[in-house]
Design a protein around this motif. Structure first.
Motif, PDB file in Angstrom:
ATOM      1  N   ALA A  37     -27.806 -30.095   8.764  1.00  0.00           N
ATOM      2  CA  ALA A  37     -29.161 -29.607   8.487  1.00  0.00           C
ATOM      3  C   ALA A  37     -29.209 -28.615   7.328  1.00  0.00           C
ATOM      4  CB  ALA A  37     -29.747 -28.960   9.738  1.00  0.00           C
ATOM      5  N   LYS A  38     -28.243 -27.710   7.242  1.00  0.00           N
ATOM      6  CA  LYS A  38     -28.188 -26.695   6.186  1.00  0.00           C
ATOM      7  C   LYS A  38     -29.480 -25.879   6.071  1.00  0.00           C
ATOM      8  CE  LYS A  38     -24.925 -29.287   3.269  1.00  0.00           C
ATOM      9  NZ  LYS A  38     -23.981 -29.450   4.278  1.00  0.00           N
ATOM     10  N   ARG A  39     -30.040 -25.523   7.215  1.00  0.00           N
ATOM     11  CA  ARG A  39     -31.273 -24.736   7.255  1.00  0.00           C
ATOM     12  C   ARG A  39     -31.404 -24.099   8.629  1.00  0.00           C
ATOM     13  NH1 ARG A  39     -35.506 -27.852   9.759  1.00  0.00           N
ATOM     14  NH2 ARG A  39     -34.738 -29.910  10.250  1.00  0.00           N
ATOM     15  N   TYR A  40     -32.371 -23.201   8.787  1.00  0.00           N
ATOM     16  CA  TYR A  40     -32.641 -22.617  10.096  1.00  0.00           C
ATOM     17  C   TYR A  40     -33.287 -23.661  10.993  1.00  0.00           C
ATOM     18  CZ  TYR A  40     -31.506 -17.804   8.898  1.00  0.00           C
ATOM     19  OH  TYR A  40     -30.833 -16.648   8.563  1.00  0.00           O
ATOM     20  N   LEU A  41     -32.812 -23.713  12.240  1.00  0.00           N
ATOM     21  CA  LEU A  41     -33.328 -24.669  13.224  1.00  0.00           C
ATOM     22  C   LEU A  41     -33.668 -23.948  14.524  1.00  0.00           C
ATOM     23  CD1 LEU A  41     -30.551 -27.376  12.832  1.00  0.00           C
ATOM     24  CD2 LEU A  41     -32.915 -27.600  12.061  1.00  0.00           C
ATOM     25  N   PRO A  42     -34.764 -24.347  15.161  1.00  0.00           N
ATOM     26  CA  PRO A  42     -35.064 -23.794  16.485  1.00  0.00           C
ATOM     27  C   PRO A  42     -34.237 -24.501  17.554  1.00  0.00           C
ATOM     28  CG  PRO A  42     -36.799 -25.302  15.804  1.00  0.00           C
ATOM     29  CD  PRO A  42     -35.831 -25.203  14.654  1.00  0.00           C
ATOM     30  N   MET A  65     -28.905 -15.768  13.146  1.00  0.00           N
ATOM     31  CA  MET A  65     -30.176 -15.950  13.835  1.00  0.00           C
ATOM     32  C   MET A  65     -31.248 -15.133  13.118  1.00  0.00           C
ATOM     33  SD  MET A  65     -31.237 -14.963  17.732  1.00  0.00           S
ATOM     34  CE  MET A  65     -31.255 -13.225  17.336  1.00  0.00           C
ATOM     35  N   THR A  66     -32.442 -15.694  13.065  1.00  0.00           N
ATOM     36  CA  THR A  66     -33.602 -14.957  12.583  1.00  0.00           C
ATOM     37  C   THR A  66     -34.766 -15.322  13.484  1.00  0.00           C
ATOM     38  OG1 THR A  66     -34.828 -14.322  10.595  1.00  0.00           O
ATOM     39  CG2 THR A  66     -34.472 -16.685  10.927  1.00  0.00           C
ATOM     40  N   GLU A  67     -35.861 -14.615  13.351  1.00  0.00           N
ATOM     41  CA  GLU A  67     -37.045 -14.925  14.136  1.00  0.00           C
ATOM     42  C   GLU A  67     -38.188 -15.217  13.183  1.00  0.00           C
ATOM     43  OE1 GLU A  67     -39.742 -12.836  17.526  1.00  0.00           O
ATOM     44  OE2 GLU A  67     -37.565 -12.588  17.656  1.00  0.00           O
ATOM     45  N   LEU A  68     -38.766 -16.409  13.324  1.00  0.00           N
ATOM     46  CA  LEU A  68     -39.897 -16.837  12.507  1.00  0.00           C
ATOM     47  C   LEU A  68     -41.033 -17.247  13.422  1.00  0.00           C
ATOM     48  CD1 LEU A  68     -37.935 -19.083   9.970  1.00  0.00           C
ATOM     49  CD2 LEU A  68     -38.838 -16.801   9.545  1.00  0.00           C
ATOM     50  N   ASP A  69     -42.186 -16.669  13.220  1.00  0.00           N
ATOM     51  CA  ASP A  69     -43.361 -16.968  14.052  1.00  0.00           C
ATOM     52  C   ASP A  69     -43.071 -16.824  15.539  1.00  0.00           C
ATOM     53  OD1 ASP A  69     -44.939 -17.536  11.801  1.00  0.00           O
ATOM     54  OD2 ASP A  69     -44.271 -19.628  11.774  1.00  0.00           O
ATOM     55  N   GLY A  70     -42.319 -15.786  15.900  1.00  0.00           N
ATOM     56  CA  GLY A  70     -42.032 -15.510  17.302  1.00  0.00           C
ATOM     57  C   GLY A  70     -40.998 -16.423  17.932  1.00  0.00           C
ATOM     58  N   GLU A  71     -40.317 -17.236  17.121  1.00  0.00           N
ATOM     59  CA  GLU A  71     -39.329 -18.177  17.642  1.00  0.00           C
ATOM     60  C   GLU A  71     -37.975 -17.905  16.991  1.00  0.00           C
ATOM     61  OE1 GLU A  71     -39.019 -22.974  18.352  1.00  0.00           O
ATOM     62  OE2 GLU A  71     -40.100 -22.286  16.587  1.00  0.00           O
ATOM     63  N   HIS A  98     -31.618 -13.425   1.990  1.00  0.00           N
ATOM     64  CA  HIS A  98     -32.155 -14.786   1.912  1.00  0.00           C
ATOM     65  C   HIS A  98     -33.652 -14.856   1.646  1.00  0.00           C
ATOM     66  CE1 HIS A  98     -28.581 -15.606   4.650  1.00  0.00           C
ATOM     67  NE2 HIS A  98     -28.334 -16.287   3.557  1.00  0.00           N
ATOM     68  N   LEU A  99     -34.024 -15.898   0.896  1.00  0.00           N
ATOM     69  CA  LEU A  99     -35.393 -16.393   0.858  1.00  0.00           C
ATOM     70  C   LEU A  99     -35.415 -17.506   1.898  1.00  0.00           C
ATOM     71  CD1 LEU A  99     -35.841 -16.882  -2.999  1.00  0.00           C
ATOM     72  CD2 LEU A  99     -36.858 -15.067  -1.616  1.00  0.00           C
ATOM     73  N   ILE A 100     -36.434 -17.529   2.763  1.00  0.00           N
ATOM     74  CA  ILE A 100     -36.484 -18.531   3.830  1.00  0.00           C
ATOM     75  C   ILE A 100     -37.827 -19.253   3.783  1.00  0.00           C
ATOM     76  CG2 ILE A 100     -36.379 -18.932   6.327  1.00  0.00           C
ATOM     77  CD1 ILE A 100     -34.820 -16.265   6.521  1.00  0.00           C
ATOM     78  N   CYS A 101     -37.781 -20.591   3.715  1.00  0.00           N
ATOM     79  CA  CYS A 101     -39.001 -21.396   3.719  1.00  0.00           C
ATOM     80  C   CYS A 101     -39.560 -21.463   5.139  1.00  0.00           C
ATOM     81  CB  CYS A 101     -38.721 -22.800   3.186  1.00  0.00           C
ATOM     82  SG  CYS A 101     -40.212 -23.838   3.162  1.00  0.00           S
ATOM     83  N   LEU A 102     -40.830 -21.117   5.261  1.00  0.00           N
ATOM     84  CA  LEU A 102     -41.474 -21.104   6.579  1.00  0.00           C
ATOM     85  C   LEU A 102     -41.741 -22.501   7.126  1.00  0.00           C
ATOM     86  CD1 LEU A 102     -43.993 -18.201   5.933  1.00  0.00           C
ATOM     87  CD2 LEU A 102     -42.019 -18.157   7.471  1.00  0.00           C
ATOM     88  N   ASP A 103     -41.773 -23.515   6.262  1.00  0.00           N
ATOM     89  CA  ASP A 103     -42.009 -24.885   6.737  1.00  0.00           C
ATOM     90  C   ASP A 103     -40.715 -25.592   7.127  1.00  0.00           C
ATOM     91  OD1 ASP A 103     -44.765 -24.958   6.705  1.00  0.00           O
ATOM     92  OD2 ASP A 103     -44.910 -26.021   4.800  1.00  0.00           O
TER      93      ASP A 103
END
Length: 140
Positions: free
Chosen positions: A31-36, A71-77, A92-97
């Motif tokens: 994936a190479k990205r943040y995943l829930p 780990m990071t938290e985006l939109d409460g997740e 990091h710059l992190i894409c919200l989408d």
């Protein structure tokens, strides 16, 4: 970090190798990205019927504790990704989408004076949220 290094770290720390753990790590590697956590669960449920959300979270927490995942938290997740392979200090710059990240090699802490005797800084985290070019174009 890569799958092989992560599995070695688990073994070195006294944790068992399991196919589920390897499959989770391979999912993050691809994936190479943040995943829930829910994406991890959906991916693994096809192969491991009856897999619980608790099992996913327990392993994700272990991976964070061992420094395998960030780990990071985006939109409460809570969202997770492989720890960066580079040892140099960065943010990091992190894409919200899509959750993709890009390194920032400057640190805002360098411009903030922290000469206080009553507080000892031992770490910090700096993230900037927005949209990568692909996601931004899809939003317009």
């Amino acid at each position: 970090m890569n799958v092989e290094d992560a599995l070695k770290k688990l073994k070195d720390e006294g944790y068992k190798y399991t196919d589920k753990r390897q499959d989770m790590l391979e999912f993050f590697s691809d994936a190479k990205r943040y995943l829930p956590a829910k994406d991890v669960l959906e991916y693994l449920q096809e192969k491991y019927k009856g897999l619980s959300f608790d099992t996913i979270y327990r392993n994700l927490s272990l991976f964070v504790e061992l420094g395998i995942l960030e780990m990071t938290e985006l939109d409460g997740e809570k969202k997770f990704r492989f720890t960066c392979a580079t040892d140099d200090h960065h943010h990091h710059l992190i894409c919200l989408d899509c959750g993709k990240t890009k390194h920032i090699h400057t640190c805002p802490m360098e411009t903030v004076p922290f000469g206080s005797e009553d507080f000892q800084v031992v770490g910090h985290k700096f993230e900037i949220y927005g949209y990568c070019n692909t996601c931004h174009e899809n939003r317009v």
